[in-house]
Design a protein around this motif. Structure first.
Motif, mmCIF file in Angstrom:
data_model
loop_
_atom_site.group_PDB
_atom_site.id
_atom_site.type_symbol
_atom_site.label_atom_id
_atom_site.label_comp_id
_atom_site.label_asym_id
_atom_site.label_seq_id
_atom_site.Cartn_x
_atom_site.Cartn_y
_atom_site.Cartn_z
ATOM 1 N N LYS A 1 -12.488 -0.647 15.147
ATOM 2 C CA LYS A 1 -13.167 -1.877 14.739
ATOM 3 C C LYS A 1 -13.757 -1.750 13.341
ATOM 4 N N ARG A 2 -14.366 -0.606 13.049
ATOM 5 C CA ARG A 2 -14.969 -0.426 11.722
ATOM 6 C C ARG A 2 -13.914 -0.423 10.627
ATOM 7 N N ALA A 3 -12.773 0.176 10.906
ATOM 8 C CA ALA A 3 -11.699 0.203 9.907
ATOM 9 C C ALA A 3 -11.168 -1.202 9.649
ATOM 10 N N VAL A 4 -11.001 -1.988 10.712
ATOM 11 C CA VAL A 4 -10.520 -3.362 10.546
ATOM 12 C C VAL A 4 -11.539 -4.197 9.772
ATOM 13 N N THR A 5 -12.818 -4.029 10.110
ATOM 14 C CA THR A 5 -13.859 -4.768 9.411
ATOM 15 C C THR A 5 -13.891 -4.401 7.929
ATOM 16 N N ALA A 6 -13.785 -3.109 7.632
ATOM 17 C CA ALA A 6 -13.776 -2.670 6.230
ATOM 18 C C ALA A 6 -12.577 -3.225 5.476
ATOM 19 N N ALA A 7 -11.422 -3.278 6.147
ATOM 20 C CA ALA A 7 -10.221 -3.813 5.497
ATOM 21 C C ALA A 7 -10.379 -5.303 5.193
ATOM 22 N N LEU A 8 -10.996 -6.040 6.111
ATOM 23 C CA LEU A 8 -11.194 -7.476 5.887
ATOM 24 C C LEU A 8 -12.254 -7.749 4.834
ATOM 25 N N MET A 9 -13.193 -6.808 4.650
ATOM 26 C CA MET A 9 -14.220 -6.980 3.638
ATOM 27 C C MET A 9 -13.774 -6.512 2.261
ATOM 28 N N ALA A 10 -12.662 -5.796 2.179
ATOM 29 C CA ALA A 10 -12.200 -5.214 0.914
ATOM 30 C C ALA A 10 -11.958 -6.239 -0.189
ATOM 31 N N PRO A 11 -11.484 -7.466 0.121
ATOM 32 C CA PRO A 11 -11.266 -8.429 -0.971
ATOM 33 C C PRO A 11 -12.496 -8.753 -1.797
ATOM 34 N N LEU A 12 -13.689 -8.424 -1.302
ATOM 35 C CA LEU A 12 -14.891 -8.657 -2.087
ATOM 36 C C LEU A 12 -14.929 -7.784 -3.333
ATOM 37 N N VAL A 13 -14.297 -6.616 -3.285
ATOM 38 C CA VAL A 13 -14.365 -5.678 -4.401
ATOM 39 C C VAL A 13 -13.024 -5.493 -5.098
ATOM 40 N N LEU A 14 -11.952 -6.064 -4.537
ATOM 41 C CA LEU A 14 -10.633 -5.951 -5.149
ATOM 42 C C LEU A 14 -10.364 -7.155 -6.049
ATOM 43 N N PRO A 15 -9.839 -6.929 -7.255
ATOM 44 C CA PRO A 15 -9.493 -8.063 -8.125
ATOM 45 C C PRO A 15 -8.445 -8.961 -7.469
ATOM 46 N N HIS A 16 -8.656 -10.253 -7.532
ATOM 47 C CA HIS A 16 -7.728 -11.184 -6.904
ATOM 48 C C HIS A 16 -6.355 -11.159 -7.559
ATOM 49 N N ILE A 17 -6.291 -10.811 -8.830
ATOM 50 C CA ILE A 17 -4.991 -10.744 -9.484
ATOM 51 C C ILE A 17 -4.147 -9.611 -8.910
ATOM 52 N N VAL A 18 -4.817 -8.529 -8.489
ATOM 53 C CA VAL A 18 -4.105 -7.424 -7.835
ATOM 54 C C VAL A 18 -3.601 -7.877 -6.469
ATOM 55 N N LEU A 19 -4.437 -8.605 -5.734
ATOM 56 C CA LEU A 19 -4.021 -9.119 -4.433
ATOM 57 C C LEU A 19 -2.847 -10.095 -4.579
ATOM 58 N N GLY A 20 -2.884 -10.920 -5.626
ATOM 59 C CA GLY A 20 -1.799 -11.862 -5.840
ATOM 60 C C GLY A 20 -0.482 -11.171 -6.131
ATOM 61 N N ALA A 21 -0.520 -10.145 -6.986
ATOM 62 C CA ALA A 21 0.703 -9.401 -7.302
ATOM 63 C C ALA A 21 1.229 -8.672 -6.071
ATOM 64 N N ALA A 22 0.306 -8.086 -5.290
ATOM 65 C CA ALA A 22 0.723 -7.382 -4.074
ATOM 66 C C ALA A 22 1.318 -8.354 -3.062
ATOM 67 N N LEU A 23 0.727 -9.530 -2.939
ATOM 68 C CA LEU A 23 1.231 -10.532 -2.000
ATOM 69 C C LEU A 23 2.608 -11.026 -2.426
ATOM 70 N N LEU A 24 2.828 -11.131 -3.730
ATOM 71 C CA LEU A 24 4.129 -11.555 -4.224
ATOM 72 C C LEU A 24 5.215 -10.543 -3.835
ATOM 73 N N GLN A 25 4.930 -9.264 -3.995
ATOM 74 C CA GLN A 25 5.890 -8.228 -3.625
ATOM 75 C C GLN A 25 6.054 -8.158 -2.107
ATOM 76 N N PHE A 26 4.948 -8.278 -1.388
ATOM 77 C CA PHE A 26 5.003 -8.237 0.072
ATOM 78 C C PHE A 26 5.829 -9.403 0.618
ATOM 79 N N GLY A 27 5.621 -10.603 0.047
ATOM 80 C CA GLY A 27 6.369 -11.758 0.507
ATOM 81 C C GLY A 27 7.842 -11.664 0.210
ATOM 82 N N GLY A 28 8.187 -10.918 -0.841
ATOM 83 C CA GLY A 28 9.598 -10.770 -1.181
ATOM 84 C C GLY A 28 10.395 -10.067 -0.101
ATOM 85 N N TYR A 29 9.764 -9.163 0.653
ATOM 86 C CA TYR A 29 10.465 -8.449 1.719
ATOM 87 C C TYR A 29 10.802 -9.356 2.893
ATOM 88 N N PHE A 30 10.038 -10.439 3.074
ATOM 89 C CA PHE A 30 10.223 -11.307 4.237
ATOM 90 C C PHE A 30 10.702 -12.704 3.847
#
Length: 258
Positions: free
Chosen positions: A90-119
């Protein structure tokens, strides 16, 4: 007495400094000139009519609103489950869901673009929805966890003992107790989703656009009062929503519970 007057004066100066940009935007959106100017040169609603008559702006507003609402609907049950039920990791899942507070959104966007390409989800509504759910989850999660106290759990158990089913317990016992926290988290989550450019710009197309990305692309080629009209519309909507919340729930209650 002098100290109190000084604090009050400083508070009014700071408030005026924060409100002045909104006044400038609203004034510029009403100008009759063909370019942004303040004070406005004449008063007209022409630029609001231009905005409403442009299908791309209407579609962008609709997409942004639908993304924010859908992301909240997806995130809220997960936040309540994490707040109420213990499970391994539970703590690991909570920490993962809270991570976007400290991660740059541009990094998340680029990662999501690559992730979406696989599917095969690249630049699609589903891809945008996943990204927006990721960035709003910390706000809803924090508000839900703060409201789910041991006393709240005891009230739920008492409701079950009195014969209420889970749905009745949720709507009559749980929801009224956590309503202010959910509203607070939803407001911040909605704002975060509505103004996001960095993550959204990786997954939008000419036919699938959000309002911040639409404005970002528009100002690169044209600067006219239409930009101020779009911004003015969002300001008016925000004022109306805040006024409704104050009349129905009370902003003082939201601040006390958050």
């Amino acid at each position: 007495m002098i100290a109190r007057a000084s604090i009050r004066l400083i508070s009014w100066v700071v408030l005026a400094y924060l409100v002045l940009p909104l006044v400038v935007i609203l004034g510029s959106s009403l100008t009759a000139s063909q370019f942004l100017t303040f004070p406005p040169r004449g008063i007209t609603w022409h630029w609001y009519q231009v905005m409403l008559s442009d299908p791309s702006y209407v579609a962008a507003f609709s997409t942004s609103t639908l993304l924010a609402l859908a992301a909240l609907v997806l995130t809220l049950p997960a936040a309540l489950a994490l707040a109420r039920y213990p499970f391994p990791g539970k703590r690991a899942v909570t920490a993962a869901l809270m991570a976007p507070l400290v991660l740059p959104h541009i990094v998340l966007g680029a990662a999501l673009l690559q992730f979406g390409g696989y599917f095969g989800l690249t630049r699609s509504f589903i891809s945008l929805l996943i990204g927006h759910a990721v960035i709003v989850s910390p706000f809803v999660l924090r508000s839900a966890i703060s409201m789910m106290t041991p006393e709240q759990r005891a009230l739920e158990e008492a409701s079950y003992d009195l014969g209420a089913n889970p749905w009745t317990t949720f709507f009559l016992v749980v929801l009224p107790r956590i309503r202010s926290g959910i509203v607070t988290g939803s407001i911040f989550a909605f704002i975060s989703s509505w103004i996001n450019v960095e993550l959204s710009i990786f997954n939008t197309t000419a036919d699938l656009n959000t309002i911040p990305v639409k404005l970002f692309n528009y100002v690169q080629y044209t600067i006219d009062p239409t930009i101020a009209a779009v911004s003015g519309a969002t300001i008016v909507v925000a004022i109306v929503v805040i006024t409704i919340l104050d009349l129905t729930i009370g902003l003082d209650m939201l601040s006390d519970r958050s």
